[in-house]
Design a protein around this motif. Structure first.
Motif, PDB file in Angstrom:
ATOM      1  N   ASN A   1       0.849  -1.181   0.000  1.00 51.92           N
ATOM      2  CA  ASN A   1       0.000   0.000   0.000  1.00 51.92           C
ATOM      3  C   ASN A   1       0.890   1.238   0.000  1.00 51.92           C
ATOM      4  N   SER A   2       0.582   2.195  -0.886  1.00 54.00           N
ATOM      5  CA  SER A   2       1.406   3.397  -0.981  1.00 54.00           C
ATOM      6  C   SER A   2       0.526   4.589  -1.342  1.00 54.00           C
ATOM      7  N   PHE A   3       0.886   5.740  -0.803  1.00 53.00           N
ATOM      8  CA  PHE A   3       0.212   6.993  -1.134  1.00 53.00           C
ATOM      9  C   PHE A   3       1.239   7.901  -1.807  1.00 53.00           C
ATOM     10  N   GLU A   4       0.985   8.289  -3.070  1.00 51.46           N
ATOM     11  CA  GLU A   4       1.972   9.023  -3.861  1.00 51.46           C
ATOM     12  C   GLU A   4       1.399  10.343  -4.379  1.00 51.46           C
ATOM     13  N   THR A   5       2.292  11.308  -4.506  1.00 50.21           N
ATOM     14  CA  THR A   5       2.000  12.548  -5.224  1.00 50.21           C
ATOM     15  C   THR A   5       3.063  12.706  -6.307  1.00 50.21           C
ATOM     16  N   SER A   6       2.652  13.224  -7.463  1.00 54.90           N
ATOM     17  CA  SER A   6       3.582  13.326  -8.592  1.00 54.90           C
ATOM     18  C   SER A   6       3.462  14.675  -9.268  1.00 54.90           C
ATOM     19  N   LEU A   7       4.579  15.140  -9.780  1.00 53.21           N
ATOM     20  CA  LEU A   7       4.643  16.322 -10.636  1.00 53.21           C
ATOM     21  C   LEU A   7       5.291  15.905 -11.943  1.00 53.21           C
ATOM     22  N   LYS A   8       4.606  16.157 -13.056  1.00 48.70           N
ATOM     23  CA  LYS A   8       5.123  15.773 -14.379  1.00 48.70           C
ATOM     24  C   LYS A   8       5.272  17.009 -15.239  1.00 48.70           C
ATOM     25  N   LEU A   9       6.422  17.133 -15.898  1.00 54.48           N
ATOM     26  CA  LEU A   9       6.667  18.194 -16.865  1.00 54.48           C
ATOM     27  C   LEU A   9       6.890  17.556 -18.229  1.00 54.48           C
ATOM     28  N   ARG A  10       6.280  18.145 -19.267  1.00 51.30           N
ATOM     29  CA  ARG A  10       6.368  17.560 -20.610  1.00 51.30           C
ATOM     30  C   ARG A  10       6.577  18.672 -21.623  1.00 51.30           C
ATOM     31  N   TYR A  11       7.594  18.506 -22.466  1.00 50.29           N
ATOM     32  CA  TYR A  11       7.859  19.462 -23.544  1.00 50.29           C
ATOM     33  C   TYR A  11       7.609  18.771 -24.873  1.00 50.29           C
ATOM     34  N   ALA A  12       6.694  19.339 -25.658  1.00 53.93           N
ATOM     35  CA  ALA A  12       6.391  18.807 -26.991  1.00 53.93           C
ATOM     36  C   ALA A  12       6.092  19.995 -27.899  1.00 53.93           C
ATOM     37  N   TYR A  13       7.041  20.345 -28.755  1.00 53.05           N
ATOM     38  CA  TYR A  13       6.914  21.534 -29.588  1.00 53.05           C
ATOM     39  C   TYR A  13       5.789  21.371 -30.609  1.00 53.05           C
ATOM     40  N   ALA A  14       4.793  22.257 -30.509  1.00 50.44           N
ATOM     41  CA  ALA A  14       3.689  22.315 -31.484  1.00 50.44           C
ATOM     42  C   ALA A  14       3.126  20.926 -31.778  1.00 50.44           C
ATOM     43  N   GLU A  15       2.921  20.146 -30.733  1.00 50.64           N
ATOM     44  CA  GLU A  15       2.416  18.778 -30.910  1.00 50.64           C
ATOM     45  C   GLU A  15       0.983  18.811 -31.437  1.00 50.64           C
ATOM     46  N   ARG A  16       0.693  17.916 -32.355  1.00 47.20           N
ATOM     47  CA  ARG A  16      -0.636  17.811 -32.940  1.00 47.20           C
ATOM     48  C   ARG A  16      -1.370  16.626 -32.335  1.00 47.20           C
ATOM     49  N   TYR A  17      -2.687  16.766 -32.214  1.00 49.57           N
ATOM     50  CA  TYR A  17      -3.509  15.712 -31.619  1.00 49.57           C
ATOM     51  C   TYR A  17      -4.774  15.502 -32.436  1.00 49.57           C
ATOM     52  N   LEU A  18      -5.292  14.290 -32.347  1.00 46.75           N
ATOM     53  CA  LEU A  18      -6.667  14.007 -32.707  1.00 46.75           C
ATOM     54  C   LEU A  18      -7.403  13.668 -31.420  1.00 46.75           C
ATOM     55  N   GLU A  19      -8.533  14.297 -31.217  1.00 46.99           N
ATOM     56  CA  GLU A  19      -9.317  14.070 -30.009  1.00 46.99           C
ATOM     57  C   GLU A  19     -10.549  13.256 -30.352  1.00 46.99           C
ATOM     58  N   ASP A  20     -10.821  12.251 -29.557  1.00 51.10           N
ATOM     59  CA  ASP A  20     -12.017  11.446 -29.752  1.00 51.10           C
ATOM     60  C   ASP A  20     -12.624  11.148 -28.383  1.00 51.10           C
ATOM     61  N   ASN A  21     -13.752  11.749 -28.131  1.00 48.00           N
ATOM     62  CA  ASN A  21     -14.486  11.525 -26.888  1.00 48.00           C
ATOM     63  C   ASN A  21     -13.610  11.728 -25.656  1.00 48.00           C
TER      64      ASN A  21
END
Length: 830
Positions: free
Chosen positions: A607-627
């Motif tokens: 059993n563990s209780f965690e907190t996280s901080l995430k940093l992400r660099y993606a230059y002009a990243e393109r996405y398709l969104e579905d629902n």
């Protein structure tokens, strides 16, 4: 009576002869248009000439010609010809009753021309002049530019057989076949789809920035905004001056590549005048078979050495799938006394998935440019209105434009076929049987189906099985955007008939911003731990995984229960950050050390209780969104991710206090003309003690289906680490050595190689904590684990076979392992 009947026949015969003679003896004006058969593109400066009389003309820049004949000779022949095309001969007798022609010429197959080596090659000299002035004719030469762009995408069904109408399933749609004859004058086809967009586009070179405002759209049922944004001009530009030209997902060597003479032969043909400018005709042919190159021709202004018009087609034996024909056409016009700029861009593709004579698709994308401005302060002002390096905006009311608006603003009028498409689509949308068929096909291919504001599926999770659960059933349900634009509720319930346990997951997500993506979600999950599952790879919780498991590998099961809250926010600097809070608990079920082997103050060691901080660099990243789920279409630069996690002891019965740091760098790099390279560098370190569930379990694959992101000859739970550093490298070469073998060149096989490796260690404290009971894992002890692979891709256009060797470490582990394996996978790629 017989005598009268004979007189009637004789009179009719004489009248026919007199009429025919009169047709040939009188003055006649013949007009026509000469087109490329595959693309329907007009052929300028083609020859239309009578062989006996010698009377002839050249077509104009629109492919049109006009012949004024004083007397048409009965035995004469009108010959239509253009360089690189099969000659068309039309007997004069066929012209007696017709004065308007449409002549469609077929491209000649490549000929083995003898190349004569000389000290002075004028064609090559001319190509070098084009290359010398290439920088100033390439639109990236300007500090900034802008234009209005009109995009039209049409899809037709070809090789339609009217006998299909007798099929019991298609009889309710018989009215569709009426549109074939009404729209086709040549090869039968059925207009199927048409979209139009009108945009304002702005670009700046330094710092690089682009913005597009889509002012109007006609998308015929496409409501996905992320997909509509792909239909504008931001992502569909073809630059013929670039070193490489994308053709679907492949990169072809441009005729104006720096090293083009190594791949192409150039030949000067003739010269013509257009708008009082002298144009030189340059033919382009491949030097070798099997290279990803083009053949075609271009017209070049002989003073500025700028391209005026270019037509390119993939070489006959280029390694590309499903295409029976493809043409890229670009036209340039002068926007002032010295500057040539792209005026029209046309892309025509014949897609034949199961053969040239079977049902096929013809796609036509036409783009035109107006109101071009270069080095304008107005362009800078418009770009400064957005802080993102690239942004596509949908103007308010873009999908609510009238017919009169389009009639006034589209750059070119719709032709007869295109007008028929709108009428047909409108009729189909009101046909219940068609809507049912369309939804059924979508459900089988996508896996999901919308019923009102609810989405069900994917269907391939419905039934699966494993030794612990026996037969497993699972049912997924979610709301869609019809329920709420920003709020999404989803979940699934699963049941195993052997362990008789109900499992599942529930999530509530709220999206604050769909452009600079911002979301808050809360979820609860209790299910078997299936490891990390990637969106484009097989997981173990579906019907297919049951069929493709590697034999002889013990199953390892643990139950996972997790409660978590996540927040994710993108910024206008291509940087995103995420915050998460989670409480996780595991229960070992089979072939893993159980909680009795681990110390605990509350009988819950996993059993563990965690907190996280995430940093992400993606230059002009393109996405398709579905629902409310986004799929990345990639970035022009490497994607970098860094994450820090802290576990708190004695919070929600947590037993451990540790810190985690991990990173990854991922990118696709073009290596054209030798394919492309995918790489992923990853690593991390855990400070403190933790049971194996919370350490780094190196990703293994226990299926016969190849996993791009895992070590395919490593078993799950074979190695654990609290400090690790690894790499994943795959080089898709393309035809490679296969282009030199006639059979494999014809089969279009493709070559690749891969290398994956990881070094890992486990601290003494974590070894002491985890090497207890009947444990299946061990540590790499600072040694390198490595797999090398190669194989054959594009087998029958869909399949790939990987041969993988486990070369390091040489010593066996606690588990039975294979040092060589053959894996299969399915790919869909052009």
């Amino acid at each position: 009576m017989p005598a009268n009947y004979f007189r009637i026949l004789l009179f009719t015969f004489i009248a026919c002869i007199v009429s025919s003679s009169y047709s040939f003896s009188q003055r006649k004006i013949i007009t026509g248009t000469v087109l490329d058969k595959q693309s329907d593109e007009p052929l300028p400066f083609a020859s239309a000439k009578f062989l006996l009389s010698g009377k002839g003309v050249l077509t104009d820049s629109s492919g049109k010609f006009k012949l004024d004949i004083e007397r048409l000779l009965p035995k004469d022949t009108l010959q239509i010809s253009s360089v690189g095309y099969k000659i068309m001969n039309i007997p004069a007798i066929a012209l007696a009753d017709s004065s308007q022609l449409t002549c469609k010429l077929v491209v000649l197959p490549p000929a083995n021309e003898t190349v004569v080596k000389t000290k002075y090659n004028r064609s090559l000299w001319f190509w070098k002049r084009i290359m010398k002035y290439k920088p100033i004719h390439d639109r990236t030469y300007w500090n900034n530019y802008s234009y209005e762009i009109y995009n039209k995408l049409e899809v037709d069904l070809e090789n339609i057989n009217k006998k299909l109408g007798s099929n019991i399933l298609l009889k309710p749609l018989n009215f569709v076949f009426d549109y074939i004859d009404s729209t086709s004058e040549d090869k039968p086809f059925l207009p199927a789809y048409l979209t139009e967009t009108l945009s304002d586009y702005y670009y700046q070179k330094d710092p690089q920035k682009a913005r597009e405002i889509i002012k109007a759209t006609r998308t015929n049922g496409i409501e996905n905004e992320s997909l509509i944004k792909q239909l504008g001009g931001m992502y569909q530009n073809v630059n013929i001056y670039a070193n490489y030209i994308p053709v679907f997902n492949r990169e072809f060597i441009s005729p104006f590549n720096t090293n083009a003479p190594n791949f192409y032969t150039f030949k000067l043909l003739d010269t013509q005048y257009l708008y009082n400018r002298r144009l030189v005709h340059l033919r382009i042919t491949p030097k070798r078979k099997g290279d990803d190159v083009f053949e075609g021709d271009c017209w070049v202004h002989d003073t500025t050495f700028s391209i005026q018009k270019i037509t390119l087609r993939p070489a006959t034996e280029a390694n590309i799938n499903f295409l029976s024909g493809l043409t890229i056409i670009q036209e340039y016009r002068m926007i002032n006394d010295t500057t040539w700029f792209l005026y029209k861009d046309k892309f025509v593709a014949d897609i034949s998935p199961i053969g040239k004579k079977s049902l096929a698709l013809k796609g036509r994308k036409t783009t035109t440019y107006k109101n071009v401005q270069v080095n304008s302060e107005k362009t800078v002002d418009e770009l400064n209105k957005s802080k993102l390096p690239e942004k596509v905006e949908l103007a308010t009311g873009h999908d609510n434009t009238s017919d009169s608006f389009w009639n006034s603003n589209r750059h070119e009028e719709l032709n007869k076929n295109e007008k028929a498409i709108y009428k047909l689509l409108d009729t189909l949308e009101r046909n219940k049987k068609y809507v049912t068929y369309r939804n059924t096909i979508s459900f089988l291919t996508k896996g999901t189906r919308d019923f009102g504001n609810i989405r069900l599926g994917p269907w391939f999770y419905w039934v699966s099985g494993n030794p612990w659960e026996g037969t497993r059933t699972r049912f997924d349900i979610a709301t869609n955007s019809g329920f709420h634009r920003n709020l999404n509720i989803r979940g699934y319930a699963a049941y195993g008939f052997s362990d008789t346990r109900l499992k599942g997951r529930a999530e509530v997500k709220y999206v604050f911003n769909h452009d600079l993506w911002s979301e808050l979600s809360a979820s609860y999950k209790k299910d078997l731990d299936n490891g990390q599952v990637y969106y484009d790879q097989f997981g173990t919780d579906n019907i297919f995984a049951t069929l493709f498991r590697r034999p002889g590998i013990p199953f390892k099961f643990q139950l996972s229960e997790e409660k978590r809250i996540d927040f994710y926010q993108e910024t206008n600097k291509s940087i995103a950050f995420g915050l998460s809070v989670s409480s996780k608990e595991y229960k070992a079920l089979q072939n893993l050390p159980t909680k009795e082997n681990f110390p605990s103050v509350n009988d819950q060691p996993f059993n563990s209780f965690e907190t996280s901080l995430k940093l992400r660099y993606a230059y002009a990243e393109r996405y398709l969104e579905d629902n409310f789920t986004r799929i990345s279409l990639g970035s022009d630069k490497a994607i970098v991710q860094l994450q820090y996690t802290h576990a708190f002891k004695n919070v929600f019965n947590s037993n451990y206090d540790y810190n985690k740091v991990d990173f990854s760098v991922t990118d696709y790099v073009s290596a054209a003309p030798y394919g492309n390279v995918y790489y992923n560098l990853f690593g991390g370190k855990i400070f403190g003690e933790a049971p194996y569930n919370f350490l780094q379990i190196l990703p293994g694959n226990e299926l016969l289906y190849y996993n791009k992101y895992a070590f395919n000859l490593m078993n799950r739970f074979e190695f654990i680490s609290d400090e690790y550093l690894g790499f994943n490298l795959e080089h898709k070469i393309g035809s490679g050595i296969f282009k030199y073998i006639p059979l494999t060149r014809k089969l279009k096989w493709r070559q690749f190689w891969s290398a994956k490796g990881v070094m890992g260690t486990l601290s003494d404290a974590n070894q002491k904590l985890n090497f207890v009971g009947d444990y299946p894992y061990k540590s790499l002890n600072g040694n390198l684990y490595m797999e090398l692979g190669t194989g054959v891709d594009n087998i029958f256009k869909f399949f790939r076979v990987d041969f993988v060797w486990r070369v390091l470490p040489s010593k066996a582990t606690n588990q039975a392992v294979d040092h060589f394996g053959v894996f299969g996978s399915v790919r869909f790629t052009f």
